[in-house]
Scaffold this active site. Structure first.
Site, PDB file in Angstrom:
ATOM      1  N   ASP A 189      21.812 -15.671 -23.199  1.00  0.00           N
ATOM      2  CA  ASP A 189      20.690 -15.255 -24.050  1.00  0.00           C
ATOM      3  C   ASP A 189      19.485 -15.005 -23.161  1.00  0.00           C
ATOM      4  O   ASP A 189      18.674 -15.900 -22.919  1.00  0.00           O
ATOM      5  CB  ASP A 189      20.405 -16.345 -25.085  1.00  0.00           C
ATOM      6  CG  ASP A 189      19.382 -15.907 -26.132  1.00  0.00           C
ATOM      7  OD1 ASP A 189      18.802 -14.812 -25.962  1.00  0.00           O
ATOM      8  OD2 ASP A 189      19.158 -16.636 -27.100  1.00  0.00           O
TER       9      ASP A 189
ATOM     10  N   HIS B 242      17.700  -9.100 -32.112  1.00  0.00           N
ATOM     11  CA  HIS B 242      17.900  -9.673 -30.782  1.00  0.00           C
ATOM     12  C   HIS B 242      19.386  -9.627 -30.445  1.00  0.00           C
ATOM     13  O   HIS B 242      20.239  -9.810 -31.318  1.00  0.00           O
ATOM     14  CB  HIS B 242      17.394 -11.114 -30.779  1.00  0.00           C
ATOM     15  CG  HIS B 242      17.500 -11.784 -29.447  1.00  0.00           C
ATOM     16  ND1 HIS B 242      16.903 -11.266 -28.313  1.00  0.00           N
ATOM     17  CD2 HIS B 242      18.128 -12.920 -29.056  1.00  0.00           C
ATOM     18  CE1 HIS B 242      17.170 -12.057 -27.286  1.00  0.00           C
ATOM     19  NE2 HIS B 242      17.911 -13.061 -27.713  1.00  0.00           N
TER      20      HIS B 242
ATOM     21  N   ASN C  24      14.012 -10.678 -19.569  1.00  0.00           N
ATOM     22  CA  ASN C  24      13.776  -9.631 -20.570  1.00  0.00           C
ATOM     23  C   ASN C  24      12.471  -8.922 -20.233  1.00  0.00           C
ATOM     24  O   ASN C  24      11.430  -9.563 -20.104  1.00  0.00           O
ATOM     25  CB  ASN C  24      13.696 -10.262 -21.967  1.00  0.00           C
ATOM     26  CG  ASN C  24      13.758  -9.217 -23.072  1.00  0.00           C
ATOM     27  OD1 ASN C  24      13.273  -8.100 -22.920  1.00  0.00           O
ATOM     28  ND2 ASN C  24      14.353  -9.584 -24.189  1.00  0.00           N
TER      29      ASN C  24
ATOM     30  N   CYS D 232      16.947  -7.030 -24.231  1.00  0.00           N
ATOM     31  CA  CYS D 232      18.021  -8.003 -24.460  1.00  0.00           C
ATOM     32  C   CYS D 232      19.349  -7.293 -24.705  1.00  0.00           C
ATOM     33  O   CYS D 232      20.410  -7.809 -24.337  1.00  0.00           O
ATOM     34  CB  CYS D 232      17.670  -8.915 -25.634  1.00  0.00           C
ATOM     35  SG  CYS D 232      17.270  -8.043 -27.157  1.00  0.00           S
TER      36      CYS D 232
END
Length: 1128
Positions: free
Chosen positions: A482, A465, A208, A213
């Site tokens: 993630d 997020h 990131n 994201c």
């Protein structure tokens, strides 16, 4: 299962296990409170169990049937052990309650005493007492907990009232048997720092950059569509392309690294290829918007290549918009393509309900009738009709964008819809006899889809997020991507837990009838990707290296090898030291070109990476191999930093030092951690230019270095070195110096010692008749010399001696001058000196521009951070030297901006110049005026000056001066206000004629602000944006909006057709309250002036037809979220 035999318990264990009941404690609780031993020696089978963890089921249901339940006398009862996630678990109950009148029930780690040190597991589980009469009445409670050695049990002290449990009519105790069920799902707790995504899952994540994201989740989704990935690999790129300038190459590189790297992959190359800067990387955008923009860009890049049309083949579907008259045979249709579908979430329980709503038929009747063309005649008839959408075909990869964000008109803001919204694993769009399809659709294609990925947004309307759940091969195994971390997940977590809606905490005291606590789940699905089952073998195709261009494989393998080399280099750095060896050749090459002071730039000399344990004598052999100088002809000197900040060879290494290791020698040379070892290699040559052994050096010998300066050429160069006796005198070596320089033996030369150059230059004439010891000359000193200039030549020479030349070199500065009105373009460069005075600088600029009067030059310094001129110019003689003009905080710029004034700067500084926009009463275009008056002048003087420069609508017209900022009027300047303090740099000054109606205001008349505005979505909020020219308007008591509109239309000269589209609103602090024609306008506005009155205004809402342009320097006070753009 049958009941296990109750275990005998000793009294001490009983006392430890009891937990006092408290009504204040709610929710799941640990059974044991207080410390327990942490360091437990692992049992022999602990490691085996750990290793087998991946082979065990990660989720399991355990059923425990307890017979003769009412006759159980034990205070607590354990079930048999069952395995989940590689460890044994059991259910623990207190049949008569754990000091409460409730059944107490817990999940317990069966072998907690034998757990390895540091063991922990995260478990989601439910415990239930089965109702054997009516299964719907089964009492079930869910919770989750991170189990470890200290908290090896967790559950419910007040699970259900004992009165209900033991009542034979309730159905929980039947034939004196109780049935308990436990559903347990176990995950190993992920240690973020040691977790290896590749090792655990076979996949790697994306780094990131700050707020990327949303992009990472989309890129992972696209990457895991192999057909798409293969198409990207087949986009033509060449080995000469640069990834930061080529989107195809950057995406190929990213996909290759995702496929073959062992660690997470950076996305900076890709975002640079988009044309993004750091600001873009820290600005979170919408994943749906990025998806459209990226696909459009790739579609464009694929044109004319072997993969042209891939985006359409994968993602493009078609629907038909139709309007069909009800009582007449007339139908209008329009075919449209789509790459994704926007589905409503609000008011829809699942995807099917959204599709039902999508194709819902709207009836056009009454005032909403459809205007249909007459049969055979050119006239139009309004007919009752029905309007709708049907699908002609669906794409192989169906992207569904869920409308989680929408505008709330009641609250006048954007909101996130967190309602529960279900989506199936298999989506059948042929259901109900293909009700979503047009009659002409190809029914031979089976529109049955399987879910490939779920993109999740966690957070609210102002940010959050993004992450993605993907099943790359469409197997039962899901993965969570993630950012940098990839984890294995089960289907429930990927689907059900992303439905959104509310979650209910388990009741701990149900007997008290307390309302269950519910909370909104802010993490929910935002985008779904389905793949058509009949196309899945084509879409989820095999990939191998042959699909990747050879130049790309070579380039990326080389990058990977370099990365591994750097990693190894870094890992082994503590075992090595860097030795930098300077030689005469380096001094000759650098002095007079790269450097002028001292002897050498050590970063540009030969360096060796040597193991610290290597003996120095062995290192000399390495030097012999590399430089061709036999070991016996090498003599090394250590460099030393002197107190005056110069760096010179200090002394030769001793034999004892050369017998040490390289590491020990480095520590002698420098105490700094990881410091390099810097050496000077002294080599002597015979008459045949072959190396010879160095002469012996005793205490009286001094090694001196010599530089020759040529005043006519303004050149300095290194000519050599030799030893002198400290008792000797310079006069004794003049002939040798002349010989080295190629001069006649009796040439008159002057000698100077180069002493230091920081913070100022110090170079002093050397007394030829004084001994070197008397002059404090020592090893490593530098003697500069030159021919003595003839008196008749001195006037023609800029720098007649070494000190003046070194002073010049120290202070010289190349300055790039730019015209202030063209701040991006260099006009010319001048070589100046940092110690030049203000007068020196402007005189040089005036000469370059051919001006006779340097005082008409005004300079403005450069802002190194914004790369723009600073707001304030340099005042006349307000700085001492050029360096003061160039310094910006801790940086030195090399840019100055100039203006040529029409009057000398000292005179101008006594005047105030204001930039004023004059608005004529009847003419549309504004006139920009520069008004220059003495600083003590007033606003009245400014207006009088303006009257002499413009044409007024009437000779006696009165003017006023306004302060305008972001299309709002903030101030009317009083006539007596001094202009010295008026700032026209950030605010626009506007002069205008005062309308006659404003001069004769009645007691109940009001002068209101009127601004143009429209609404734009920025940062997921609907914001009022003002534009155009604001103005004042007189409103009288009792004026309706209809009255006011007439005057506004007349004032602004707007056509009837255009004006009919305008809306009118009263705005206070940015919130519009729309007005009707009958509303009394004056009643909306305050009766007295207050600070901030510009925030209450009559707003004219209409589209902004003025040409869009970037904000000028005086309009940069506010910023709004930029749309996603890919520039390249």
């Amino acid at each position: 299962m049958t009941m296990m035999t109750p275990q005998p318990l000793d009294q001490q264990e009983d006392e430890e296990m009891l937990v006092p009941h408290s009504d204040l404690v709610e929710g799941p609780q640990p059974l044991v409170q207080g410390p327990q031993p942490m360091e437990v020696a692992p049992s022999d089978n602990a490691g085996t169990t750990e290793n087998q963890a991946n082979d065990e089921p990660q989720a399991s249901r355990f059923t425990w049937t307890i017979d003769a339940f009412s006759r159980v006398n034990n205070k607590k009862l354990y079930s048999d052990a069952f395995a989940v996630g590689g460890y044994k678990w059991r259910v623990l109950i207190f049949p008569k309650g754990n000091n409460v009148d409730y059944l107490s029930m817990y999940l317990d780690v069966a072998d907690s005493a034998n757990l390895p040190y540091g063991w922990n597991r995260y478990a989601q589980f439910s415990l239930a007492v089965v109702n054997q009469m009516h299964s719907k009445l089964t009492i079930k409670k869910d919770t989750q907990h991170q189990f470890n050695q200290r908290e090896s049990d967790w559950g419910f002290t007040s699970f259900m009232p004992l009165s209900e449990l033991y009542d034979p009519n309730k159905g929980y105790l039947v034939n004196d048997t109780v049935v308990i069920e436990a559903d347990v799902a176990v995950r190993k707790v992920v240690d973020y720092w040691t977790y290896d995504s590749k090792k655990e899952t076979g996949y790697v994540g994306l780094k990131n950059q700050g707020a990327t994201c949303y992009m990472n989740s989309l890129l992972q989704t696209l990457y895991h569509i192999p057909y798409f990935r293969k198409a990207v690999y087949h986009m033509p790129t060449t080995e000469n392309d640069n990834p930061t300038g080529s989107i195809p190459l950057a995406l190929q590189s990213l996909f290759y690294k995702l496929q073959y790297n062992d660690t997470s992959v950076a996305t900076k190359e890709l975002t640079k290829s988009f044309g993004w800067d750091t600001y873009d990387s820290f600005m979170q955008h919408d994943v749906q918007e990025l998806n459209r923009v990226l696909c459009e860009k790739l579609e464009d890049k694929m044109k004319g290549t072997v993969v042209e049309g891939t985006i359409q083949k994968l993602f493009e579907g078609h629907h038909m918009n139709y309007i069909e008259c009800i009582n007449v045979d007339f139908k209008s249709t329009r075919k449209e393509s789509f790459y994704d579908l926007q589905l409503d979430v609000k008011g829809c329980k699942d995807v099917y309900a959204s599709f039902d709503k999508y194709v819902e038929v709207e009836r056009l009747e009454g005032d909403n009738k459809y205007q249909a063309e007459g049969h055979g005649l050119q006239y139009y008839i309004f007919r009752d009709a029905k309007k709708g959408v049907l699908f002609m075909d669906f794409p192989p990869v169906l992207q569904l964008q869920l409308k989680r964000f929408e505008y709330d008109f009641m609250r006048d803001t954007m909101v996130k819809i967190n309602d529960r919204y279900e989506f199936p694993l298999e989506l059948d769009l042929d259901r109900d006899n293909g009700k979503y399809l047009t009659p002409e659709a190809d029914r031979g294609i089976r529109n049955l889809y399987t879910l490939h990925s779920v993109l999740v947004h966690s957070g609210g309307v102002h940010g959050g997020h993004y992450y993605a759940f993907i099943r790359p091969t469409l197997s039962d195994q899901w993965y969570k991507f993630d950012d940098e971390r990839v984890t294995k997940e089960d289907m429930k977590r990927a689907l059900e837990e992303q439905y959104g809606g509310e979650e209910e905490l388990p009741q701990t005291n149900p007997g008290y009838n307390n309302t269950p606590f519910k909370f909104t789940k802010y993490s929910n699905a935002y985008m779904l990707v389905y793949i058509r089952v009949s196309d899945k073998d084509k879409i989820i195709c095999d990939m191998d290296e042959k699909d990747i261009a050879e130049h790309l494989r070579i380039r990326l393998k080389k990058e990977q090898e370099e990365k591994e080399d750097k990693k190894r280099y870094k890992a082994q750095a503590h075992l090595y030291t860097i030795i930098k060896v300077a030689r005469d050749e380096d001094l000759r090459e650098q002095i007079g070109k790269d450097i002028y002071f001292d002897l050498v730039d050590h970063d540009k000399v030969c360096n060796f990476r040597i193991q610290k344990q290597m003996p120095f004598n062995q290192f000399k052999e390495e030097v012999a191999k590399e430089l061709g100088i036999p070991v016996q002809f090498q003599r090394f000197w250590i460099w030393a930093k002197r107190q005056n900040h110069t760096y010179r060879p200090n002394r030769p290494l001793t034999a004892q030092e050369e017998a040490q290791t390289v590491g020990a020698l480095r520590e002698v040379s420098s105490k700094a951690h990881n410091a390099e070892l810097k050496l000077f290699l002294e080599v002597h040559h015979g008459l045949d230019l072959q190396p010879v052994p160095p002469p012996e050096k005793n205490k009286e010998d001094i090694l001196l270095f010599f530089k020759l300066y040529d005043p006519e050429k303004e050149e300095l160069r290194y000519i050599g070195r030799f030893f002198v006796k400290n008792t000797g005198k310079p006069i004794e070596i003049l002939a040798r110096i002349n010989e080295m320089a190629g001069f006649a033996p009796d040439e008159e030369i002057d000698l100077f010692e180069e002493i230091k150059f920081e913070p100022t230059v110090m170079c002093e004439r050397l007394d030829k008749k004084a001994s070197f010891r008397f002059s404090q000359i020592e090893d490593g000193d530098i003697i500069c010399f030159q021919k003595r200039p003839l008196p008749e030549h001195e006037e023609k020479i800029r720098f007649p001696d070494v000190p003046s030349f070194l002073e010049y070199v120290k202070n010289r500065q190349i300055v790039h001058f730019r015209a202030l009105e063209k701040p991006k373009e260099d006009e010319f460069c001048l070589e100046l000196a940092k110690n030049h005075t203000y007068d020196d600088v402007v005189e040089k600029v005036a000469q370059r521009l051919g001006l006779d009067d340097p005082s008409k030059i005004r300079l403005t310094p450069h802002n190194c951070y914004s790369q723009q001129p600073k707001p304030n110019p340099i005042k006349y003689r307000s700085v001492d030297h050029l360096l003061d003009m160039l310094v910006h905080y801790n940086q030195i710029s090399d840019i100055l901006y100039y203006e040529v004034l029409d009057i000398p700067l000292p005179e101008l500084q006594c005047l105030k110049t204001l930039k004023v926009a004059f608005h004529h009463a009847t003419k549309e275009e504004a006139v920009i005026l520069n008004i220059r008056l003495p600083k003590q002048s007033t606003v009245g003087d400014v207006l009088n000056e303006i009257k002499t420069k413009v044409e007024l609508s009437h000779p006696n017209s009165e003017l006023r001066l306004l302060e305008v900022f972001y299309h709002k009027i903030y101030k009317i300047f009083p006539l007596h206000e001094k202009i010295e303090n008026i700032n026209d740099q950030y605010w626009t000054l506007r002069a205008e004629e005062i309308p006659e109606e404003e001069k004769n205001l009645g007691p109940n008349d009001r002068l209101i602000h009127v601004y143009h505005f429209n609404k734009e979505i920025a940062q997921n909020q609907l914001q009022v944006q003002n534009f155009g020219e604001p103005f004042f308007l007189v409103i009288h008591e009792g004026d309706t909006l209809a009255d006011v509109k007439v005057r506004i239309q007349k004032k602004l000269l707007v056509s009837d057709e255009e004006f009919s589209k305008w809306k009118f609103a009263f705005l206070s602090l940015g919130r519009p309250e729309y007005l009707e024609d009958s509303d009394i306008v004056s009643s909306r506005f305050q009766r007295r002036d207050v600070y901030g009155a510009w925030e209450q205004y009559l707003g004219l809402e209409h589209s902004d037809t003025t040409p869009k342009r970037a904000y000028a320097a005086n309009q940069n006070r506010h910023t709004f979220e930029k749309p996603v753009k890919i520039y390249n």
